[in-house]
Design a protein around this motif. Structure first.
Motif, mmCIF file in Angstrom:
data_model
loop_
_atom_site.group_PDB
_atom_site.id
_atom_site.type_symbol
_atom_site.label_atom_id
_atom_site.label_comp_id
_atom_site.label_asym_id
_atom_site.label_seq_id
_atom_site.Cartn_x
_atom_site.Cartn_y
_atom_site.Cartn_z
ATOM 1 N N MET A 112 0.866 -1.170 0.000
ATOM 2 C CA MET A 112 0.000 0.000 0.000
ATOM 3 C C MET A 112 0.907 1.226 0.000
ATOM 4 O O MET A 112 1.860 1.288 0.788
ATOM 5 C CB MET A 112 -0.878 0.001 1.247
ATOM 6 C CG MET A 112 -1.731 1.256 1.407
ATOM 7 S SD MET A 112 -3.166 1.247 0.343
ATOM 8 C CE MET A 112 -4.286 0.318 1.378
ATOM 9 N N LEU A 125 0.994 5.201 0.618
ATOM 10 C CA LEU A 125 0.220 6.244 1.278
ATOM 11 C C LEU A 125 0.840 7.608 1.021
ATOM 12 O O LEU A 125 2.053 7.786 1.157
ATOM 13 C CB LEU A 125 0.176 5.998 2.787
ATOM 14 C CG LEU A 125 -0.529 4.735 3.242
ATOM 15 C CD1 LEU A 125 -0.125 4.381 4.666
ATOM 16 C CD2 LEU A 125 -2.037 4.910 3.170
ATOM 17 N N PHE A 132 -3.531 11.894 5.904
ATOM 18 C CA PHE A 132 -3.242 10.804 4.985
ATOM 19 C C PHE A 132 -4.368 10.615 3.975
ATOM 20 O O PHE A 132 -5.551 10.777 4.297
ATOM 21 C CB PHE A 132 -3.056 9.492 5.744
ATOM 22 C CG PHE A 132 -1.716 9.363 6.422
ATOM 23 C CD1 PHE A 132 -1.502 9.941 7.664
ATOM 24 C CD2 PHE A 132 -0.683 8.679 5.813
ATOM 25 C CE1 PHE A 132 -0.269 9.835 8.293
ATOM 26 C CE2 PHE A 132 0.557 8.563 6.434
ATOM 27 C CZ PHE A 132 0.757 9.140 7.678
ATOM 28 N N GLY A 133 -3.967 10.207 2.766
ATOM 29 C CA GLY A 133 -4.934 9.766 1.794
ATOM 30 C C GLY A 133 -5.320 8.319 2.055
ATOM 31 O O GLY A 133 -4.772 7.672 2.950
ATOM 32 N N PRO A 134 -6.251 7.782 1.254
ATOM 33 C CA PRO A 134 -6.724 6.418 1.473
ATOM 34 C C PRO A 134 -5.729 5.359 1.018
ATOM 35 O O PRO A 134 -5.883 4.188 1.358
ATOM 36 C CB PRO A 134 -8.009 6.348 0.647
ATOM 37 C CG PRO A 134 -7.781 7.348 -0.441
ATOM 38 C CD PRO A 134 -6.984 8.451 0.167
ATOM 39 N N SER A 160 -7.026 -1.133 5.224
ATOM 40 C CA SER A 160 -7.175 -0.555 3.888
ATOM 41 C C SER A 160 -7.488 0.940 3.910
ATOM 42 O O SER A 160 -8.091 1.471 2.960
ATOM 43 C CB SER A 160 -8.260 -1.298 3.099
ATOM 44 O OG SER A 160 -7.905 -2.651 2.951
ATOM 45 N N GLN A 161 -7.095 1.623 4.970
ATOM 46 C CA GLN A 161 -7.235 3.076 5.033
ATOM 47 C C GLN A 161 -5.921 3.698 5.478
ATOM 48 O O GLN A 161 -5.072 3.033 6.067
ATOM 49 C CB GLN A 161 -8.340 3.483 6.008
ATOM 50 C CG GLN A 161 -9.733 3.058 5.595
ATOM 51 C CD GLN A 161 -10.791 3.619 6.526
ATOM 52 O OE1 GLN A 161 -10.588 4.642 7.176
ATOM 53 N NE2 GLN A 161 -11.935 2.959 6.589
ATOM 54 N N GLY A 162 -5.770 4.988 5.206
ATOM 55 C CA GLY A 162 -4.604 5.692 5.701
ATOM 56 C C GLY A 162 -4.738 5.988 7.181
ATOM 57 O O GLY A 162 -5.840 6.056 7.707
ATOM 58 N N PRO A 163 -3.613 6.148 7.876
ATOM 59 C CA PRO A 163 -3.674 6.503 9.300
ATOM 60 C C PRO A 163 -4.409 7.822 9.511
ATOM 61 O O PRO A 163 -4.414 8.698 8.643
ATOM 62 C CB PRO A 163 -2.201 6.618 9.693
ATOM 63 C CG PRO A 163 -1.469 5.779 8.704
ATOM 64 C CD PRO A 163 -2.238 5.945 7.423
#
Lengths: 117, 113
Positions: A88, A90, A108-110, B41-44
């Motif tokens: 991933m 980020l 942060f973005g997704p 599956s997400q950003g912090p």
């Protein structure tokens, strides 16, 4: 709403085929970061931009490059993806620091999940 | 570089208070302590930040002793939606060539009904 946007959310590339991930922000923040996060691991900082000044982490492979054409956009280029680059990715932003004792949160973005086949 | 040590995992039940402690023995004078929450599956997402003593916001409290070698994130009355990984981060919020922004391994909090 002001935010950090990453496109695409999922990216599949072939081994050795260059790939570019994009990040945009509407927060007008000076600093933009790229992190790599592998499964069940913590995010690892690759590099960041302070305005147009690029700052590379010492252990970031040369295979990873970045561009920031303007305040709003930042790109992560992987020149020759290997299987170990599947992760991933980020993007984050923050305001700059004014003094040594002033620090700001990161937004942060997704993330973009990269698969290398 | 300031490294952090956190418990790998914690379990709790809904409605309980959860305290997660982070050790950072070599914290520098200019370093701040920041906690982030991350769902799969997400950003912090930023939770709280402090430099010394106690900081409280609408979602958490952060306790920092005088020597600043540790900090404790306190989540009051957790719910199932608080199940996530919590990261303790020590450094300036600006990377720099020294790589100040190092995430610890994180604590996986599981909240049960």
């Amino acid at each position: 709403d002001a935010m950090v946007i990453q496109n695409p959310r999922y990216q599949v590339t072939q081994f050795g085929k260059p790939v570019t991930l994009s990040c945009s922000q509407t927060l007008n923040h000076n600093v933009m970061y790229w992190y790599q996060q592998k499964s069940s691991q913590a995010p690892k900082l690759l590099f960041h931009y302070y305005d147009k000044d690029f700052n590379n982490e010492a252990d970031t492979p040369d295979n990873f490059q970045s561009r920031r054409p303007n305040t709003s956009f930042c790109f992560l280029d992987i020149r020759s993806p290997g299987l170990g680059d599947a992760a991933m990715y980020l993007c984050a932003t923050s305001r700059d620091i004014q003094t040594n004792f002033n620090s700001y949160e990161q937004y942060f973005g997704p993330g973009t999940r990269l698969t290398v086949t | 570089l300031a490294k952090t040590t956190q418990p790998i995992s914690m379990d709790s039940y809904e409605g309980q208070e959860v305290n997660i402690t982070c050790s950072h023995n070599n914290i520098a004078t200019n370093d701040y302590i920041t906690w982030y929450q991350q769902f799969p599956s997400q950003g912090p997402r930023f939770i709280i930040q402090g430099y010394k003593t106690k900081v409280t916001n609408e979602v958490a409290s952060l306790f920092i002793p005088a020597d600043r070698k540790s900090s404790t994130l306190s989540l009051p009355r957790v719910s199932l939606s608080d199940t996530a990984v919590y990261y303790c981060l020590v450094g300036l919020n600006y990377g720099g060539s020294q790589g100040n922004l190092i995430f610890g391994k994180g604590t996986k909090l599981s909240v049960k009904p």
